[in-house]
Design an enzyme around this catalytic site. Structure first.
Site, PDB file in Angstrom:
ATOM      1  N   ASP A   1       0.810  -1.226   0.000  1.00 32.37           N
ATOM      2  CA  ASP A   1       0.000   0.000   0.000  1.00 32.37           C
ATOM      3  C   ASP A   1       0.843   1.275   0.000  1.00 32.37           C
ATOM      4  O   ASP A   1       0.292   2.372   0.031  1.00 32.37           O
ATOM      5  CB  ASP A   1      -0.916   0.035   1.234  1.00 32.37           C
ATOM      6  N   HIS A   2       2.168   1.143   0.021  1.00 30.15           N
ATOM      7  CA  HIS A   2       3.018   2.326   0.186  1.00 30.15           C
ATOM      8  C   HIS A   2       3.370   2.943  -1.159  1.00 30.15           C
ATOM      9  O   HIS A   2       4.326   2.520  -1.803  1.00 30.15           O
ATOM     10  CB  HIS A   2       4.303   1.961   0.927  1.00 30.15           C
ATOM     11  N   ILE A   3       2.595   3.926  -1.578  1.00 29.73           N
ATOM     12  CA  ILE A   3       2.917   4.615  -2.818  1.00 29.73           C
ATOM     13  C   ILE A   3       3.374   6.030  -2.463  1.00 29.73           C
ATOM     14  O   ILE A   3       2.828   6.662  -1.559  1.00 29.73           O
ATOM     15  CB  ILE A   3       1.743   4.622  -3.808  1.00 29.73           C
TER      16      ILE A   3
END
Lengths: 577, 249
Positions: free
Chosen positions: A498-500
């Site tokens: 989920d880390h954008i």
């Protein structure tokens, strides 16, 4: 008919960690802040029915309503982007608290190497260590300069942890001791030690003991119930904006939280922002909210998108390499190596950031002279609390349905556990954000278009780190150890990470960055843009701790700016300085 | 729990698997319903108690999406092959997964709530995800019809009358994307069917599946426990009676 409201000192777009920190810090200093949040309000009481895997982890109850707004995606600039119609590779939160409500809680601080990655890589490995398509650049701030803000964030959040033996520059203890350990985590620690590595307990926002922070907010002790990621905490035992900075901001009486308010544009005269326009998502009414200072505190893609929609800053162009808005979009490369054991353990018990980790293959902690990649990733075993719909690990060769699938997925539910990494993602010339020419949101505005693919660097880093993860699992006595291959191309469907990050990055030069090191825009003095959108690359740790530290620094910058108008930082190496 | 749960009678299982649907299809829903309830796990469905603590006999074991009994039977048979009854315990049918899917298709899940459904539509690459204008409930209905068509074309009989292995062959064709469907890949349909089946097996019983929490029992998942703080450090595996969300009210 647009209704114009009374002017305020500061308006924030989004009320998650970044918006909450700005509101609490400015509110305490007597500054009037309005927080505009498109989603609904929520607090601990809203999570009394939260132990529901289907509602929260399958149907994504806390995530953005994609029917109103999504992104479009393509792997490279030669393709036509299409909308992400359903969630897959990454999740986007919404509502008061934002992703800070449903995060797991790994609370990291990036390394000195991250902040000066270009300078330090060139110095040690020469200027040609990486092909020129990789746009690594220094952040315009050092670890030492940011350290006091990490301290502020951790003290506010009550972070539980212990010192990292490979990060000697940090000497300050965590506000609360590490979480309890478990038999499986003990085995990980022993195996890693046997291999000459340096394991330590994962810094966690699931708090190990009751803690009252300097603002007077109390966090409760984590109960290890196994429902963190994608869920809210029914105990108020996970540091979230909802139980820390937002109540602190409200207590000052200088903060007004306005929910169901979706900002669609920033008003400006080319030099200064004058306010924002938002839509009440329940009624469709439009409002103009004038403000002296506009602070963007939304998720990565929303921050970049609002600037592009409002024609602020120069859009990045991958053909010429010029422009900055949308540039350096990064991700997290996520090796997952699963150990299948003969022994059974209590896999359903756990917490989002209950884990043991090591940094031996992260940052520049190992020599990369003979390797064709830089950096690395933290390697972690977590006991998150397994849930049965999503957790069906079975050894390779097992079909994913039918009799054998049922047998193996049941057998290994309490007998398998992964070792994973947050693998550093470096910016690449062709990975960027821009406005989509075709697809629109519910309010008629263009969607953000993501152009992204895994790079060669990603594959090399992924495979190297996967092997290290596997070595630890073998040493732990796993019966079978299986790695997950990184797909040749990034696929928007399978869950990855989920880390954008990136798109509105900080730096020291206005030609190559959008923000100075207070997250103030180079091109518009009274606009600050806070979030992982400011990261020039995504380091080998979960991002939230660094988002929090940058938000505290930005809050200080906003107060300085209120005292004395103008740029807070003198640009380096720039004709425009 | 009774020992029968762990070691069901093999001949009875075979009967249910191979002739249950025939009976249901030919005679009517009443018999089908009794066959596919968890009551089979009581050893004799004819003498299943009227009042039980599980959700097998509850009034929501009725259809709110499917109109034709036959479509529901085909769906049921497919879910049972995805998650069959075996020595571990009940399969998808006994757990109520088909009812779970029916109810989900009637609501937000079936109607792609909170998903981006605006056009224009084009097929896209293999990496761009779902791009069809079809709603999920339409895909399930079309997929069920396609399963029946495959069965009639290849075996000259209904999907529900096939041997388990024949049903598997058809499902495998769907998963391998070898069945032609309009505006959607058969692999996507299969993936949705598989995920929905597992959700029906393992979601909290409040949704109509996971009857008697037996899905959880098989996986030794304790459901919704308030706290493990006293147990998390235990070296031994701890057997915990599962708890459903209804206990939170």
């Amino acid at each position: 008919m647009v209704k114009t409201l009374d002017k305020v000192d500061v308006v924030t777009v989004g009320v998650g960690w970044a918006g909450g920190i700005i509101a609490s810090e400015l509110g305490k200093a007597g500054v009037k802040v309005v927080g505009l949040e498109r989603g609904e309000n929520r607090s601990t009481e809203d999570f009394q029915m939260v132990h529901d895997e289907y509602r929260y982890a399958i149907r994504y109850d806390l995530m953005q309503d994609l029917s109103k707004e999504t992104i479009t995606f393509r792997n490279n600039p030669g393709e036509t982007a299409l909308p992400m119609r359903q969630f897959g590779a990454f999740l986007i939160g919404t509502g008061v608290g934002g992703a800070g409500t449903h995060w797991n809680g790994d609370t990291w601080f990036f390394s000195p190497y991250d902040f000066e990655i270009k300078t330090m890589t060139d110095k040690k490995y020469g200027k040609n260590k990486l092909p020129k398509e990789y746009l690594i650049q220094d952040w315009g701030i050092t670890y030492d300069e940011l350290e006091p803000y990490y301290e502020k964030f951790e003290k506010m959040a009550g972070t539980s942890g212990e010192l990292n033996p490979l990060r000697p520059e940090r000497t300050r203890d965590y506000p609360t001791p590490p979480m309890k350990s478990t038999p499986m985590l003990d085995r990980f620690e022993k195996a890693a030690t046997n291999l000459g590595l340096h394991p330590f307990r994962l810094p966690s926002a699931n708090i190990s003991e009751a803690y009252t922070n300097p603002d007077g907010q109390t966090l409760n002790q984590c109960q290890y119930c196994g429902f963190c990621e994608k869920f809210g905490c029914e105990y108020g035992a996970k540091s979230t904006p909802n139980v820390t900075v937002i109540p602190t901001a409200l207590k000052t009486n200088n903060f007004e939280l306005r929910t169901h308010a979706n900002v669609v544009g920033i008003h400006h005269d080319g030099k200064r922002a004058t306010g924002v326009r938002y839509v009440d998502v329940q009624t469709g009414e439009e409002f103009d909210q004038p403000a002296d200072i506009v602070v963007l505190t939304s998720y990565t893609v929303s921050n970049a998108r609002l600037l592009l929609l409002s024609d602020i800053g120069k859009p990045y162009d991958p053909n010429t390499g010029t422009g900055v808005i949308g540039k350096n979009y990064c991700y997290h490369i996520t090796p997952v190596v699963t150990g299948f054991f003969k022994d059974k353990f209590n896999a359903s018990m756990g917490a989002g950031s209950l884990g043991t980790t090591l940094d031996d293959f992260n940052n520049d902690n190992f020599d990369h002279s003979d390797l064709d990649f830089i950096h690395g990733g933290s390697i972690t075993m977590k006991q998150l609390g397994k849930r049965p719909i999503n957790e069906n690990a079975a050894p390779k060769g097992t079909p994913n349905w039918g009799k054998e699938f049922k047998q193996k997925s049941i057998e290994y539910f309490n007998r398998s556990i992964p070792v994973t990494s947050q693998g550093t993602s470096l910016p690449h010339r062709n990975n960027y954000l821009s406005l989509d020419p075709t697809y629109k949101d519910a309010y008629g505005n263009p969607l953000m278009r993501l152009t992204y693919d895994f790079t060669e660097h990603d594959h090399k880093l992924h495979d190297f780190i996967s092997e290290r993860c596997a070595e630890i699992l073998h040493e732990m006595g796993a019966d079978k150890v299986e790695t997950r291959d990184l797909m040749e191309h990034f696929d928007i469907v399978p869950a990855h990470n989920d880390h954008i990050t990136g798109g509105v990055i900080m730096g020291e030069d206005p030609e190559t960055s959008a923000l100075n090191n207070y997250l103030q825009m180079w091109d518009m003095d009274n606009v600050f843009v806070i979030g992982a959108s400011a990261f020039p690359h995504n380091g080998g740790y979960n991002p939230t701790g660094t988002v929090g530290a940058l938000a505290y620094r930005a809050a200080e910058g906003i107060l300085k700016f209120k005292e004395k108008d103008g740029q807070l930082v003198k640009a380096k190496d720039s004709s425009r300085a | 729990m009774s020992d029968e749960k762990k070691a069901p009678d093999l001949s009875r299982r075979k009967f249910i698997k191979n002739s249950g649907y025939v009976a249901g299809g030919a005679i009517g829903g009443g018999i089908l319903t009794s066959l596919i309830g968890t009551s089979v796990w009581n050893g004799d469905q004819k003498t299943a108690p009227e009042t039980t603590t599980n959700n097998a006999d509850s009034y929501n074991r009725a259809l709110m999406y499917f109109r034709r009994r036959k479509d529901f039977e085909i769906l049921s048979a497919a879910t049972e092959r995805i998650f069959p009854e075996d020595e571990n315990g009940p399969g998808a049918i006994a757990l109520g997964a088909p009812y779970f899917i029916d109810h989900q298709l009637a609501g937000g899940f079936g109607n792609n709530e909170k998903e981006y459904t605006r056009g224009p539509f084009s097929e896209g690459t293999d990496y761009q995800g779902y791009q069809s204008p079809l709603k999920r409930h339409e895909i399930f209905s079309a997929g069920i019809q396609a399963m029946e068509r495959e069965s009639q074309e290849n075996y000259g009989t209904s999907f529900v009358d096939l041997e388990g292995e024949q049903q598997d062959k058809i499902l495998q064709k769907f998963q391998d994307n070898k069945v032609k469907m309009k505006h959607v890949s058969s692999a996507y349909f299969f993936d949705q069917l598989r995920t929905a089946t597992l959700s029906g097996v393992y979601a909290d019983p409040l949704y109509g599946g996971n009857a008697n929490m037996d899905g959880w029992r098989m996986k030794e998942f304790p459901g919704s426990q308030m706290s493990y703080i006293q147990q998390i450090e235990s070296e031994e595996f701890i057997d915990i009676e599962p708890s459903p969300l209804k206990d939170h009210l």
